[in-house]
Scaffold this active site. Structure first.
Site, mmCIF file in Angstrom:
data_model
loop_
_atom_site.group_PDB
_atom_site.id
_atom_site.type_symbol
_atom_site.label_atom_id
_atom_site.label_comp_id
_atom_site.label_asym_id
_atom_site.label_seq_id
_atom_site.Cartn_x
_atom_site.Cartn_y
_atom_site.Cartn_z
ATOM 1 N N GLU A 91 32.398 -3.697 4.249
ATOM 2 C CA GLU A 91 31.859 -4.751 3.162
ATOM 3 C C GLU A 91 30.770 -5.752 3.598
ATOM 4 O O GLU A 91 30.712 -6.394 4.468
ATOM 5 C CB GLU A 91 33.182 -5.475 2.671
ATOM 6 C CG GLU A 91 32.747 -6.592 1.558
ATOM 7 C CD GLU A 91 33.960 -7.025 0.894
ATOM 8 O OE1 GLU A 91 33.800 -7.814 -0.052
ATOM 9 O OE2 GLU A 91 35.177 -6.826 1.417
ATOM 10 N N LYS B 279 36.773 -4.705 -4.013
ATOM 11 C CA LYS B 279 38.476 -5.122 -4.471
ATOM 12 C C LYS B 279 38.876 -4.116 -5.091
ATOM 13 O O LYS B 279 38.210 -3.472 -6.068
ATOM 14 C CB LYS B 279 38.371 -6.473 -5.576
ATOM 15 C CG LYS B 279 38.503 -7.756 -4.815
ATOM 16 C CD LYS B 279 40.027 -7.713 -4.282
ATOM 17 C CE LYS B 279 40.171 -8.977 -3.340
ATOM 18 N NZ LYS B 279 40.897 -8.550 -2.024
#
Length: 451
Positions: free
Chosen positions: A249, A265
């Site tokens: 990420e 997410k």
């Protein structure tokens, strides 16, 4: 403006061997694209022997101002549009450095490594996998002796050979901080706060620890072979230990005034059968729960970027894109903005830190609940690792899938975002889905001979 010195080297995917060429120097660091094992990353950045360092404690005053002061010690040099790093700062800011900026008291509980560590590096090996080119880049602050030594080191690398590593042994299987029942109970407490209207979401995590002996770089290469990510990193912290990050990420990147953040997410475990795996990925993209969870964090990060970006410049060009890794599928969104000329990257970091994808929304209240319910501080985990170049470019990760190591123990962590319709048992399974491959990879070294 003074000129950079650039020395071309053979292009090779054998970046572990390149890192080994300078691993004996002080504070070596490898910002690892994960290539060829992971998609998405473009550059590997390798450096060592910083001319200055900054070590931060959890209660350090104005930590990001101190980071900016360190970066300013290198005068700007000319730059090349294909070079992400032309000398500058590389290091990490741990999660606890985000307390001051969110008006929370310092968390002074002990962590394996300092709350933050940055080095000021005057050179780097840049491996560009898009252009298939490798260059040694020297800022004008590099000494002639250093330039000659590094050119000799990298010229001598045998690119076709495996890197030399020592033995590594895990002394016992990883100890889970919480049992399944304890984890589910605390997720239930988060749900009570959500139902009471305190928050919309909180990211709840737990730690896993084990004693170890031997060469941590060997452990990193084993992890890299299993779960490489495009925002990975290996750092040796002088007198303290090491960071081993396999992050998928990005936190925030910058190219001049243009900035971007890409929160993750939404998670689904990979399956061995290709058809079943494709169905799982498609279900994740259509999952109302996961899309809602992602959207909450997108809104939070739009707000965070908006604290410093020019009015009206914050955009969301991509929502809910599927990203696939060795162990899981994720949903990833992209938010962009434009900084005013007077705003520096360190100031933007302070405004956005820690990343919303690992706190919850609203951020400050979610962080209070995290502090109440998690049994230990996060440290490097859920902080950020990356660089800030003297040429005005920067890139940072969210330090998930990340191990911290002192001289005796390895610590990592995992968790997930809790929302109103979260199932505590399902959240526990998701936590283990995220971390199980990392733990099992190193647990294969449990019965290895001692170094």
């Amino acid at each position: 403006m003074k000129s950079l010195q650039i020395v071309s080297l053979p292009y090779s995917l054998n970046t572990p061997a390149a890192f080994q060429a300078i691993a004996d120097l002080p504070a070596p660091v490898w910002l690892d694209s994960g290539r060829p094992l992971a998609p998405g990353g473009r550059y590997d950045i390798i450096s060592a022997d910083p001319v200055n360092t900054l070590e931060l404690a959890a209660d350090s005053a104005a930590p990001f101002e101190a980071l900016d002061d360190l970066w300013c010690e290198l005068i700007p040099a000319d730059s090349d549009a294909q070079l992400p790093f032309c000398g500058g700062v590389i290091g990490y800011a741990g999660y606890e450095l985000g307390m001051e900026g969110n008006f929370l008291p310092a968390d002074l509980r002990e962590t394996p490594l300092p709350a933050g560590f940055f080095g000021l590096y005057t050179w780097a090996l840049i491996v560009d996998h898009q252009l298939q080119a490798s260059h040694l880049v020297f800022h004008p602050a590099s000494s002639p002796v250093q330039v000659a030594d590094l050119v000799a080191r990298f010229t001598a690398v045998r690119w076709q050979t495996e890197p030399r590593t020592g033995r590594f042994r895990l002394q016992e299987p990883f100890l889970h901080e919480l049992t399944a029942a304890e984890y589910e109970h605390r997720v239930g407490r988060v749900l009570e706060y959500i139902n009471a209207g305190d928050i919309y979401q909180a990211n709840f995590t737990q730690r896993f620890t084990a004693g170890y002996e031997g060469d941590l770089f060997q452990a990193y290469l084993a992890l890299r072979n299993s779960v490489a990510g495009p925002f990975s990193a290996y750092m040796a912290i002088p007198n303290h230990g090491s960071v081993l990050s396999l992050s998928p990420e990005r936190f925030i990147s910058a190219d001049g005034t243009h900035v971007q953040t890409q929160p993750i997410k939404g998670t689904a475990r990979r399956l061995s059968d290709p058809d079943d795996d494709a169905r799982v990925a498609a279900a994740l993209q259509q999952s109302e729960k996961d899309r809602a969870e992602n959207l909450m964090i997108v809104d939070l990060l739009r707000n965070d970027l908006g604290k410093r970006c020019q009015r009206g410049s914050v955009r969301v060009p991509n929502l809910f894109e599927l990203a696939t890794f060795a162990n899981v599928h994720h949903l990833v969104s992209t938010i962009t903005g434009e900084l005013p000329e007077e705003c520096g990257f360190a100031d933007l970091l302070q405004a956005c830190f820690p990343g919303g994808s690992i706190t919850g929304a609203p951020k400050r209240r979610a962080m209070e609940i995290i502090r109440e319910l998690e049994s230990s501080p996060r440290g490097v985990y859920c902080g950020s690792i990356g660089y800030l170049s003297s040429c005005g470019r920067a890139d940072t990760n969210i330090a998930i899938r990340t191990f911290s190591a002192d001289s005796q123990r390895l610590t990592c962590a995992a968790g997930g975002g809790i929302v109103a319709d979260s199932d505590p048992a399902g959240e526990y399974r998701e936590c283990l889905d995220k971390v199980s491959l990392l733990l099992s990879t190193l647990e294969t070294f449990h019965h290895s001979p001692a170094p």
